[in-house]
Design a protein around this motif. Structure first.
Motif, PDB file in Angstrom:
ATOM      1  N   HIS A 154      44.100  47.586  42.656  1.00 22.02           N
ATOM      2  CA  HIS A 154      43.104  47.394  43.710  1.00 22.02           C
ATOM      3  C   HIS A 154      43.715  47.401  45.111  1.00 22.02           C
ATOM      4  CE1 HIS A 154      40.056  46.677  40.665  1.00 22.02           C
ATOM      5  NE2 HIS A 154      40.898  45.854  40.074  1.00 22.02           N
ATOM      6  N   ARG A 212      37.508  47.401  46.307  1.00 21.53           N
ATOM      7  CA  ARG A 212      36.712  48.227  45.385  1.00 21.53           C
ATOM      8  C   ARG A 212      36.363  49.578  45.996  1.00 21.53           C
ATOM      9  NH1 ARG A 212      31.106  46.079  43.747  1.00 21.53           N
ATOM     10  NH2 ARG A 212      30.820  48.263  43.231  1.00 21.53           N
ATOM     11  N   ASP A 253      34.596  42.188  45.182  1.00 24.42           N
ATOM     12  CA  ASP A 253      33.272  41.677  44.829  1.00 24.42           C
ATOM     13  C   ASP A 253      32.153  42.328  45.629  1.00 24.42           C
ATOM     14  OD1 ASP A 253      33.725  40.569  47.291  1.00 24.42           O
ATOM     15  OD2 ASP A 253      33.503  38.472  46.659  1.00 24.42           O
ATOM     16  N   GLY A 254      32.512  43.271  46.514  1.00 22.63           N
ATOM     17  CA  GLY A 254      31.518  43.981  47.304  1.00 22.63           C
ATOM     18  C   GLY A 254      30.927  43.179  48.440  1.00 22.63           C
ATOM     19  N   LYS A 255      31.484  42.011  48.702  1.00 19.36           N
ATOM     20  CA  LYS A 255      30.859  41.100  49.657  1.00 19.36           C
ATOM     21  C   LYS A 255      31.361  41.264  51.088  1.00 19.36           C
ATOM     22  CE  LYS A 255      29.504  36.221  49.907  1.00 19.36           C
ATOM     23  NZ  LYS A 255      29.614  34.895  49.228  1.00 19.36           N
ATOM     24  N   THR A 309      24.535  40.123  43.670  1.00 16.35           N
ATOM     25  CA  THR A 309      25.419  40.855  42.770  1.00 16.35           C
ATOM     26  C   THR A 309      26.196  41.904  43.543  1.00 16.35           C
ATOM     27  OG1 THR A 309      23.792  42.581  42.247  1.00 16.35           O
ATOM     28  CG2 THR A 309      23.723  40.557  40.922  1.00 16.35           C
ATOM     29  N   GLU A 310      27.238  42.484  42.900  1.00 15.00           N
ATOM     30  CA  GLU A 310      28.042  43.510  43.561  1.00 15.00           C
ATOM     31  C   GLU A 310      27.189  44.703  43.972  1.00 15.00           C
ATOM     32  OE1 GLU A 310      31.364  44.619  41.190  1.00 15.00           O
ATOM     33  OE2 GLU A 310      31.993  42.555  40.819  1.00 15.00           O
ATOM     34  N   GLU A 311      26.224  45.081  43.119  1.00 15.93           N
ATOM     35  CA  GLU A 311      25.371  46.234  43.401  1.00 15.93           C
ATOM     36  C   GLU A 311      24.387  45.960  44.524  1.00 15.93           C
ATOM     37  OE1 GLU A 311      26.062  45.043  40.406  1.00 15.93           O
ATOM     38  OE2 GLU A 311      27.452  46.656  39.881  1.00 15.93           O
ATOM     39  N   ARG A 333      25.342  44.438  47.347  1.00 17.91           N
ATOM     40  CA  ARG A 333      26.162  44.095  48.520  1.00 17.91           C
ATOM     41  C   ARG A 333      26.548  45.354  49.301  1.00 17.91           C
ATOM     42  NH1 ARG A 333      29.528  39.491  45.084  1.00 17.91           N
ATOM     43  NH2 ARG A 333      27.802  37.968  45.034  1.00 17.91           N
TER      44      ARG A 333
END
Length: 609
Positions: free
Chosen positions: A346, A375, A392-394, A418-420, A422
């Motif tokens: 990562h 990510r 975590d996409g945040k 959720t990640e999706e 964000r």
């Protein structure tokens, strides 16, 4: 009526009816045209040799009304420059008022024709039919292509000439109508070039180089395409670009009176005589005018290596291709040094672009150290900075690609559960600004950070119906590609960025679908001045990779080799560099003319931008 190929022996008039009935395929057998009952659809005729010119045949004497309609429709698919033969199927008044240049309607198949049995009959002095079909696209008066859907129904009326007794059309269809295969045979896409209205200084100390923006139009393939492209350029940009671009040509500039054909000489030099509006323009402006012409013509033919402008009989300036890049730049100013992606630890890593290397190295700076797991990433076009979204996409981070560079606090934080829900993958534009979307259902936003720093500014997208799932800004900084999801369907929209006055929020306008046939678009990347590579699937179909123009048309390019399980795809604006994808096999690449090759483990590949 039927069409006659240049150089082929013209068929005897007695056989003209048979040729009209089979779509004018010469040297092949076909059934004769019926002289009673409903009209049959005019099928689009695939012709393998696109260099063969096709000419329409005039209406034969005493042809029935059905044959007149068929002949007229066939004449619309010919290479007659001004549709003079098609006009012979019209009454004198209709021939004068009919404006074929105002629009072209493209149908899935050739237009069908239904007789109006409830009204007049052919035995009388008038006859009515309705042309039918399924719309695929339209081309407007500025030669701009737009996908279209729905049923096509257009009334056509015929009457007998009082003097000759011959059937002629007195109410023709609006503009030109033809099937998709005939459109592909008759028309070709050409990029006109204008300049970004608020282009940044991309110069290297010798002065600014303006960003050139491609504006695709369709010209008739074998009817003076060079001259058509020049006239279209001088007429100004299409609505796709609108106020987002400017032209260096003075208002009212046109080809000089009497100029009907432009052809480069044997040395690749093309002289373009202009009217007196171009008299007295300065050297810098003339160079910009010549650059617009040179970029436009080189998208059409490699035969043009230099453009010379003249006005009032005197040469104003000339510009060769080896000097054009000092005037304006298309896409990224430089060929990218590296391909970037996130490795299995990562971290942000890189490989030399265009090489066959398979062992990546971490980038210099904090994003390559692995202390913050990533990510997705984006690298600025000068390759000096990079942005990364946490695993975590945040959170969105920006750091310099220099040894010892620090990361600092996140610049954007999403509240999605959720990640999706964000942050999307970020994208850099030609000005050095950073774009990203927050998919939080409670606070969906498209954001831009000036120079990749400071407070994020929310971008207005009037009329947006759905949530933004992916963002990519074109190298010209004027257009933006968005994957938008609504009711489980993901569509690719192309819009124009308007930045407004200083202090105003940017706006994305004229956002329109570029992939109406795809049920789900899962990934995309810019792949040239006006082209994107798209991963998606049609309703009930399997995942596929293909190219699409910003206007929604399909470019004349080979389809990439099939690849299953594609999650991300990356293309460079330099088409000599391979496509790169993240699939079930990790990072894979597609060298020109070859099959996909596995590179290494990793995900989220990107070229700068």
């Amino acid at each position: 009526m039927g069409a006659d190929r240049e150089g082929a022996r013209r068929p005897a008039p007695a056989r003209a009816v048979a040729y009209a009935a089979c779509g004018a395929v010469l040297l092949a057998g076909c059934a004769s045209m019926p002289d009673s009952g409903d009209l049959r659809g005019v099928e689009s005729t695939p012709r393998q040799d696109t260099q063969v010119r096709v000419f329409a045949m005039p209406p034969p004497k005493d042809a029935p009304a059905t044959e007149i309609v068929q002949g007229f429709l066939e004449a619309l698919t010919s290479d007659d420059p001004h549709y003079e033969t098609a006009r012979k199927y019209l009454t004198e008044d209709a021939a004068k008022s009919w404006r074929p240049e105002l629009s072209t309607t493209v149908l899935a198949g050739g237009p069908g024709a239904l007789s109006d049995h409830s009204g007049s009959r052919e035995e009388a002095s008038d006859y009515a039919v309705t042309l039918t079909g399924t719309k695929v696209a339209t081309v407007d008066a500025r030669q701009s292509y737009a996908p279209a859907q729905g049923e096509y129904r257009e009334p056509v009326h015929l009457s007998r000439d009082a003097k000759t007794g011959q059937w002629r059309i007195d109410v023709p269809p609006k503009g030109v109508v033809m099937g998709k295969s005939d459109f592909q045979r008759n028309y070709m896409s050409v990029n006109k070039y204008y300049f970004a209205a608020d282009a940044p200084d991309t110069g290297d100390g010798a002065g600014p180089r303006t960003a050139a923006v491609a504006d695709p139009v369709y010209v008739r393939r074998r009817v003076e395409p060079v001259t058509q492209a020049v006239r279209s350029l001088l007429n100004g940009p299409t609505s796709l670009l609108g106020t987002g671009v400017t032209s260096s040509f003075p208002v009212g500039t046109a080809l000089a009176k009497g100029v009907t054909s432009l052809t480069p000489d044997e040395h690749g030099k093309l002289t373009v005589p202009l009217n007196d509006r171009a008299v007295g323009v300065g050297a810098k402006r003339c160079d910009q005018m010549a650059a617009q012409l040179l970029f436009t013509l080189q998208s059409l033919t490699a035969a043009v290596e230099e453009v010379r402008l003249s006005s009032g009989g005197d040469q104003v300036c000339s510009l060769s291709e080896n000097r054009a890049d000092t005037v304006a730049v298309r896409g990224s100013a430089e060929r990218p040094d590296y391909l970037y992606f996130v490795d299995d630890e990562h971290r942000l890593v890189r490989l030399p672009s265009g090489s066959e290397a398979t062992r990546p190295e971490p980038v210099p700076g904090a994003l390559g150290e692995g202390s913050t797991e990533l990510r997705s990433v984006a690298v600025s076009r000068d390759e000096h900075s990079a942005a990364g979204v946490g695993i975590d996409g945040k959170s969105l981070y920006v750091g310099s690609l220099v040894p010892g560079g620090s990361l600092g606090d996140p610049l954007v934080v999403s509240g999605g559960e959720t990640e999706e829900q964000r942050l999307t993958t970020p994208s850099w534009d030609a000005r050095g600004d950073l774009w990203i979307a927050d998919r939080d259902p409670d606070d969906p936003r498209l954001l831009v950070l000036e120079k990749g720093a400071g407070e994020p500014v929310e971008v207005r997208v009037p009329g947006l119906d759905g949530s933004v799932e992916a963002v990519r800004v074109a190298g010209d900084g004027v257009r933006i590609a968005l994957i938008v999801e609504k009711d489980g369907k993901r569509s690719l929209l192309i819009g124009r960025i308007e930045r407004g006055e200083k202090g105003e929020r940017p706006t994305v306008v004229e956002a329109r679908s570029a992939t109406p046939e795809l049920e789900e678009v899962t990934a995309m990347s810019w792949a040239g001045d006006s082209r994107l590579v798209v991963v998606g699937r049609e309703r009930g179909g399997v995942q596929q990779i293909g190219y699409v123009q910003v206007d929604g048309s399909t470019p004349e390019a080979s389809v990439p080799a099939a690849l299953t399980g594609v999650k991300d795809i990356a293309a460079a604006e330099d088409d000599r560099l391979p496509l790169v994808a993240y699939s079930e096999d990790g990072i894979v690449r597609l060298p020109s003319g070859m099959q996909w090759q596995k590179v290494t483990k990793g995900m989220a590949p990107v070229y700068p931008g």
